[in-house]
Design a protein around this motif. Structure first.
Motif: not given
Lengths: 248, 406
Positions: A53, A76-77, A91, A93, A95-98, A100, A110, A112-113
């Motif tokens: 990825r 998507r990110d 952080n 985000q 997509s959720i307007e937050r 963090i 980790s 982002m994986g």
């Protein structure tokens, strides 16, 4: 003649003492990588036995206290931003307007994986200030003479590693290999730097590969697509407001 | 046949003794059946809540999914596999699902939640979300909204129409993030599920976890739930076991099976004590009867009745008493069991919250399983047969002269 000989002998003996300490070398290598300020484009490739990825990022840094990472791909990110100010990491985000705030407990998780941790990415802990440094012999990596430097965390440092070996080339001060050990002395992660290139006057490894020793058939590779140093940014650039606005 | 008639007549020669014995058998059966029905009823309800209305009796996953239960262990949704499974007689429907975990958040609070991507049309037969709606309505397959368990909704202080934010890790370490309107709130009977579940339409769950076209499980909605493990084994034999695992609920939820076994053992000890008391009660009357009728036995033997015939008559008497006791016991117990089956016992505030903490729904329905009545009838009969050995033993050694010499 005799005086001259003694003088020469003295020079030979004193010369190494006058040379850099292990800490100087680490400091210089870090500065070389980071500069006063920098802007870089990176592709991060996560490799697993059955899939890979890619994540594309742009990041800005100012000194050791400020950093901002913008993710532009995967779609998507896109727009996700990580911000470091002093010891705090935020952080955004979209997509959720937050926004963090990453708690310190998440620093070793980790990113982002990938095989990099949040800490690796934003370098909350400092390999200059949080460790004591010592020479541990010389080696050759990628045809370059290297110092092997042993880093032991200071007792009060918030560091998870028990020991780090950093291999830094003597001539260009490149961090070519870093070995991370846990408290019990087991080798956990190895980071290799290779594909040496010159970016705007600085010679650096183009690729950094992090391989966890527990699962050697998987790794994560960071490739610098572009690297600029001493760019025009101020600490004001690294703000929570800008985190929501910024586009690369 | 004559002996049977004789035995029956003998019974009513001493009505009081017979009735006392019948009464002790009656109460044994009566209490055993009611106690056991209540206990098994609670287990059946629990299994029904968790298995029947949620997990299904059998699930098919990618081999190794259940052990890890992570979003990485997904399998591509296969239409042909689903059709093949649905062609089986025992299977009503196959429900594809994508299950995972995520943090469910509002502005103030956050809680770990079980995320379940479902096909709302197919789930009509299993989850029956429509019937359990407290407010709002069921989403459509193409919607981008969530349905919450009412316990979770209460904790997050959300009602239908509000927005829920979910955060988690998706397939292959991708970041799973989403913001969804709450389409509805459902009351699920299992407290554990009610406090933790978030339902998403399957397609949206696949997008949320970055696992397009993937599912974690095929849930088999069975027409009848007998012989589930055997059916699962048969299915397994016909499938590629390197790729898939077929699991009956007993294998998926051993903790549920064990909780039931542990609790059931307690009930069985109670029953054992009850049976011990009854056994000695019955033995007491038989002992008395044998002693009282020694003279009579002596006469019968001396006028030529065979000992074997006499012993058989006495044996028939004991068995007849037990049969009458068992039948009246069942007649007494079954209406009560049936009543509590229809109107389960409800508990008060404190008792119910204690029960819900253990994951039991706070009602106590009675089971109508016929095997309960049958088991206890058979146990009582066996006890009476064992007891009737005593008069046989006495008769075999009876000396008529001594017996008649009172």
């Amino acid at each position: 003649m005799k005086h001259l000989l003694v003088g020469l002998l003295g020079l030979i003996l004193i010369a190494p003492l006058k040379a850099q300490t292990a800490k100087d070398i680490i400091t210089q290598a870090e500065e070389k990588l980071r500069g006063n300020s920098s802007r870089s484009s990176m592709t991060i490739t996560i490799v697993r036995p059955s899939w890979t990825r890619e994540i594309t990022t742009t990041s800005w840094s100012f000194g050791t206290d400020y950093a901002l990472i913008y993710i532009s791909d995967p779609a998507r990110d896109a727009g996700t931003v990580f911000l470091k100010r002093d010891k705090e990491i935020w952080n955004w985000q979209p997509s959720i307007e937050r926004t963090i705030k990453l708690p310190p407990s998440m620093m070793m998780q980790s990113w982002m994986g990938s095989d990099f941790t949040n800490d690796d990415l934003v370098r909350e802990s400092s390999i200059v200030n949080d460790y004591t440094h010592d020479f541990a012999g010389d080696t050759v990596i990628l045809d370059r003479e290297c110092y092997k430097i042993e880093l032991i965390p200071k007792p009060d440092a918030a560091v998870v590693w028990g020991k780090i070996y950093s291999y830094i080339s003597k001539e260009e001060l490149l961090q070519l290999k870093t070995q991370f050990f846990d408290e019990d002395g087991y080798l956990i992660n190895v980071m290799d730097g290779f594909d040496i290139q010159t970016y705007n006057g600085r010679t650096l490894p183009r690729k950094l590969r992090m391989t966890p020793m527990e699962t050697p058939d998987q790794y994560t590779e960071m490739t610098y697509e572009d690297l600029e140093f001493d760019i025009d940014v101020t600490p004001a650039f690294f703000s929570q407001q800008n985190m929501k606005r910024i586009r690369p | 046949m004559m002996l049977l008639k004789l035995a029956y007549r003998n019974l009513w020669r001493n009505k009081r003794r017979t009735i006392i014995t019948i009464a002790s058998v009656f109460f044994a059966v009566f209490f055993a059946v009611i106690l056991r029905s209540m206990q098994i009823g609670v287990y059946e309800r629990m299994i029904e809540n968790v298995v029947g209305y949620y997990s299904g009796y059998i699930q098919v996953h990618k081999n190794g999914y259940w052990k890890e239960q992570t979003i990485d262990e997904v399998t591509p949704y296969s239409d042909s596999l689903l059709t093949w499974m649905e062609s089986k007689d025992q299977i009503e429907q196959v429900l594809p699902r994508l299950e995972g975990f995520a943090l469910a958040a509002t502005n103030e609070v956050t809680k770990g939640a079980l995320v379940n991507g479902i096909d709302p049309e197919r789930e009509g037969s299993m989850l029956k979300l429509g019937e359990k709606m407290v407010s709002g309505s069921v989403f459509k397959a193409s919607d981008k909204s969530v349905i919450l368990g009412s316990g979770l909704a209460e904790y997050l202080k959300l009602s239908a129409g509000d927005t829920l934010v979910m955060l988690g890790q998706g397939y292959r370490g991708i970041s799973a993030r989403g913001k969804y309107p709450v389409a509805g709130i459902v009351k699920l009977s299992s407290p554990l599920l009610n406090d933790n579940l978030v339902f998403l339409p399957l397609a949206e769950a696949q997008w949320f976890y970055g696992a397009e076209g993937m599912i974690t499980s095929y849930v088999l909605d069975m027409r009848y739930s007998d012989n589930v493990p055997k059916f699962a084994r048969n299915m397994k034999a016909k499938m590629d076991t390197a790729q898939y695992e077929v699991m009956p609920w007993q294998e998926m939820m051993p903790e549920l099976v064990q909780a039931i076994q542990a609790d059931s053992a307690g009930g069985q000890i109670m029953l054992f004590i009850l049976y011990m008391v009854i056994t000695f009660g019955m033995f007491g009357t038989v002992l008395m009867m044998t002693a009282e009728r020694k003279y009579e036995f002596g006469v019968l033997i001396s006028i030529g009745m065979r000992r074997g015939q006499l012993a058989l008559t006495v044996f028939f008497e004991t068995v007849l008493i037990s049969i009458i006791g068992v039948i009246t016991g069942l007649i007494g117990a079954l209406p009560i069991v049936y009543y509590f089956h229809l109107n389960p016992l409800q508990f008060g505030e404190e008792a119910s919250s204690a029960m819900e903490e253990y994951g039991f729904e706070a009602v106590m329905p009675a089971s109508l399983d016929p095997s309960i009545a049958l088991t206890h009838a058979v146990i009582i009969l066996i006890i009476s047969i064992l007891i009737s050995w005593y008069p046989t033993f006495v008769l075999a050694r009876l000396k008529p002269v001594e017996a008649m010499h009172v």
